[in-house]
Design an enzyme around this catalytic site. Structure first.
Site, PDB file in Angstrom:
ATOM      1  N   SER A 129       2.273   6.717  27.589  1.00  0.00           N
ATOM      2  CA  SER A 129       1.854   6.543  28.975  1.00  0.00           C
ATOM      3  C   SER A 129       1.092   7.788  29.405  1.00  0.00           C
ATOM      4  O   SER A 129       0.969   8.767  28.652  1.00  0.00           O
ATOM      5  CB  SER A 129       3.073   6.347  29.879  1.00  0.00           C
ATOM      6  OG  SER A 129       3.815   7.554  29.966  1.00  0.00           O
ATOM      7  N   ASP A 144       0.828  -1.198   0.000  1.00  0.00           N
ATOM      8  CA  ASP A 144       0.000   0.000   0.000  1.00  0.00           C
ATOM      9  C   ASP A 144       0.867   1.254   0.000  1.00  0.00           C
ATOM     10  O   ASP A 144       1.767   1.402   0.835  1.00  0.00           O
ATOM     11  CB  ASP A 144      -0.898   0.014   1.248  1.00  0.00           C
ATOM     12  CG  ASP A 144      -1.838   1.211   1.269  1.00  0.00           C
ATOM     13  OD1 ASP A 144      -2.940   1.114   0.707  1.00  0.00           O
ATOM     14  OD2 ASP A 144      -1.457   2.259   1.838  1.00  0.00           O
ATOM     15  N   TYR A 177       2.936  10.087  -0.649  1.00  0.00           N
ATOM     16  CA  TYR A 177       3.627   9.616   0.561  1.00  0.00           C
ATOM     17  C   TYR A 177       5.108   9.965   0.476  1.00  0.00           C
ATOM     18  O   TYR A 177       5.767   9.700  -0.536  1.00  0.00           O
ATOM     19  CB  TYR A 177       3.475   8.106   0.710  1.00  0.00           C
ATOM     20  CG  TYR A 177       2.145   7.640   1.270  1.00  0.00           C
ATOM     21  CD1 TYR A 177       1.200   8.541   1.764  1.00  0.00           C
ATOM     22  CD2 TYR A 177       1.835   6.289   1.323  1.00  0.00           C
ATOM     23  CE1 TYR A 177      -0.014   8.100   2.272  1.00  0.00           C
ATOM     24  CE2 TYR A 177       0.630   5.834   1.838  1.00  0.00           C
ATOM     25  CZ  TYR A 177      -0.295   6.762   2.308  1.00  0.00           C
ATOM     26  OH  TYR A 177      -1.490   6.314   2.812  1.00  0.00           O
ATOM     27  N   ARG A 205       8.580   1.060  10.713  1.00  0.00           N
ATOM     28  CA  ARG A 205       9.709   1.912  10.337  1.00  0.00           C
ATOM     29  C   ARG A 205      11.030   1.164  10.447  1.00  0.00           C
ATOM     30  O   ARG A 205      11.998   1.507   9.778  1.00  0.00           O
ATOM     31  CB  ARG A 205       9.735   3.161  11.222  1.00  0.00           C
ATOM     32  CG  ARG A 205      10.787   4.199  10.836  1.00  0.00           C
ATOM     33  CD  ARG A 205      10.704   5.419  11.733  1.00  0.00           C
ATOM     34  NE  ARG A 205      10.785   5.084  13.142  1.00  0.00           N
ATOM     35  CZ  ARG A 205      11.928   4.879  13.803  1.00  0.00           C
ATOM     36  NH1 ARG A 205      13.088   4.943  13.161  1.00  0.00           N
ATOM     37  NH2 ARG A 205      11.917   4.584  15.088  1.00  0.00           N
ATOM     38  N   ASN A 227     -11.700   7.300   3.074  1.00  0.00           N
ATOM     39  CA  ASN A 227     -12.038   8.574   3.723  1.00  0.00           C
ATOM     40  C   ASN A 227     -13.223   9.286   3.069  1.00  0.00           C
ATOM     41  O   ASN A 227     -13.146  10.467   2.707  1.00  0.00           O
ATOM     42  CB  ASN A 227     -10.803   9.493   3.715  1.00  0.00           C
ATOM     43  CG  ASN A 227      -9.602   8.850   4.376  1.00  0.00           C
ATOM     44  OD1 ASN A 227      -9.685   8.377   5.494  1.00  0.00           O
ATOM     45  ND2 ASN A 227      -8.482   8.820   3.678  1.00  0.00           N
ATOM     46  N   ASP A 236       7.564  -7.614  14.831  1.00  0.00           N
ATOM     47  CA  ASP A 236       6.549  -7.604  15.875  1.00  0.00           C
ATOM     48  C   ASP A 236       5.156  -7.618  15.255  1.00  0.00           C
ATOM     49  O   ASP A 236       4.272  -8.368  15.695  1.00  0.00           O
ATOM     50  CB  ASP A 236       6.723  -6.372  16.769  1.00  0.00           C
ATOM     51  CG  ASP A 236       5.803  -6.415  17.968  1.00  0.00           C
ATOM     52  OD1 ASP A 236       6.094  -7.161  18.912  1.00  0.00           O
ATOM     53  OD2 ASP A 236       4.779  -5.700  17.956  1.00  0.00           O
ATOM     54  N   ASN A 237       4.946  -6.803  14.227  1.00  0.00           N
ATOM     55  CA  ASN A 237       3.644  -6.764  13.556  1.00  0.00           C
ATOM     56  C   ASN A 237       3.284  -8.121  12.964  1.00  0.00           C
ATOM     57  O   ASN A 237       2.146  -8.602  13.109  1.00  0.00           O
ATOM     58  CB  ASN A 237       3.646  -5.721  12.440  1.00  0.00           C
ATOM     59  CG  ASN A 237       3.636  -4.289  12.940  1.00  0.00           C
ATOM     60  OD1 ASN A 237       3.865  -3.370  12.169  1.00  0.00           O
ATOM     61  ND2 ASN A 237       3.377  -4.082  14.215  1.00  0.00           N
TER      62      ASN A 237
END
Length: 353
Positions: free
Chosen positions: A226, A57, A62, A295, A160, A302-303
């Site tokens: 936090s 995507d 961008y 990034r 959108n 992790d994703n």
């Protein structure tokens, strides 16, 4: 049940097969003050593709065009095996009133620019990026259909845009035999669930695959903020992604409370909060593929770990409750006993999906 990137899903009412996680590339390039340099972006791309991922995507503006240009370089050897999705309508040249917007001139010029930047002769999926309430829908739909007939675009989609406008466009496309919309990209996550009111039910009814962006709410659901950040909520954007999210009002007590529940479930499952936040979306039958926007290689790993998260029914219910919203009128009325009684009285009517 574990998934893999090559456990492909059909995109909306099309036969196009896409991975259950799309690779977002707004992080490819550093022109916006954050993001990945070319070598790191290449590692992100290669890792995703090597795992079986095929759904990429991007958008015409961008990182000021660097995202598309880098993808044009990275896809030289495997372009045909990938599903490249880009977008148009955002302004490409400041001061030029026709370099943005959904109208025909902008559409054709933007597609030609994307084809050059992506180093390809066709786009697999083209989204209208941002609705602007000025261009007639017939002009947009006919322009999109012309590009499909020319072979420069294979499928068309939208982001959108109000649900009533999307449903109107889909009806017109069907009635006139123009290319239908096959995907709907919306902001959707455990914190931002307004799409459940009209956009997602509309997509289900009209055959649009739902592609959520910002599935981790700008990192809030990944545990990157936090309550100490609440005091910085009014600080001006400092050019970092974190500063942007804080200045944008994404860090609130309510949002952090939802993130707390995500952390609790993550501790129970032995996974990270980000993986749990993504897993909740992946288990939604109305969603085709959330867009992950890493990034660094570590963030991407992790994703991708979200594909292995197995949430119990009780955990899914806790997550649902934590971020639940009121659907409002007329949804609450129609779902109530009173609303059902209007049509059926005390009869029991069985429905089948």
């Amino acid at each position: 049940m574990s998934l893999t990137l090559d456990t492909y899903r059909l995109l909306g009412r099309s036969g196009l097969r896409v991975s259950p996680l799309a690779l977002g590339t707004a992080t490819f390039g550093t022109e916006w003050g954050w993001g990945a340099e070319q070598d790191d972006a290449r590692k992100l791309f290669d890792t995703y593709v090597e795992r079986g991922g095929n759904f990429i995507d991007t958008a015409n503006t961008y990182t000021n065009g660097s995202s598309e240009r880098l993808l044009g370089e990275f896809t030289r050897d495997n372009r045909e095996s990938l599903v490249l999705a880009t977008k148009y309508t955002t302004q490409r040249r400041q001061g030029d009133p026709n370099s943005g917007g959904p109208h025909r001139k902008s559409l054709f010029a933007s597609v030609e620019a994307s084809l050059r930047q992506l180093n390809t002769d066709y786009l697999d999926l083209l989204y209208l990026h941002v609705w602007d309430f000025t261009t007639p829908v017939e002009e947009i739909l006919r322009g999109m259909d012309d590009l499909v007939r020319q072979g420069k675009v294979l499928y068309v989609a939208i982001c959108n845009t109000p649900a009533w406008q999307v449903s109107r466009m889909q009806a017109i496309a069907d009635l006139r035999g123009w290319s239908p919309l096959v995907a709907l990209q919306i902001e959707y996550n455990l914190i931002q669930r307004a799409g459940e009111r009209d956009l997602i039910p509309m997509a289900r009814e009209l055959g649009l695959g739902v592609i959520p962006f910002s599935p981790l709410a700008g990192g809030v659901l990944a545990g990157r903020y936090s309550r100490a950040d609440l005091t910085a909520a009014k600080v001006a954007d400092d050019g970092t992604r974190k500063g942007f999210n804080i200045a944008n009002g994404d860090v609130t007590e309510r949002n952090l409370a939802v993130a707390d529940v995500v952390k609790e479930v993550a501790a129970e499952t032995g996974h990270t909060p980000g993986q749990v936040g993504l897993a909740w979306i992946l288990r939604n039958p109305d969603v085709t593929a959330p867009i992950i926007g890493a990034r660094t290689p570590e963030q991407l790993e992790d994703n991708l770990g979200a594909l292995e998260v197995d949430l119990t029914a009780a955990q899914l219910a806790r997550l649902d409750e934590a971020g639940a919203i009121e659907l409002g009128y007329p949804h609450d009325l129609l779902a109530s006993d009173r609303g059902r009684a209007f049509n059926s009285g005390d009869l029991s009517v069985e429905t089948r999906s």
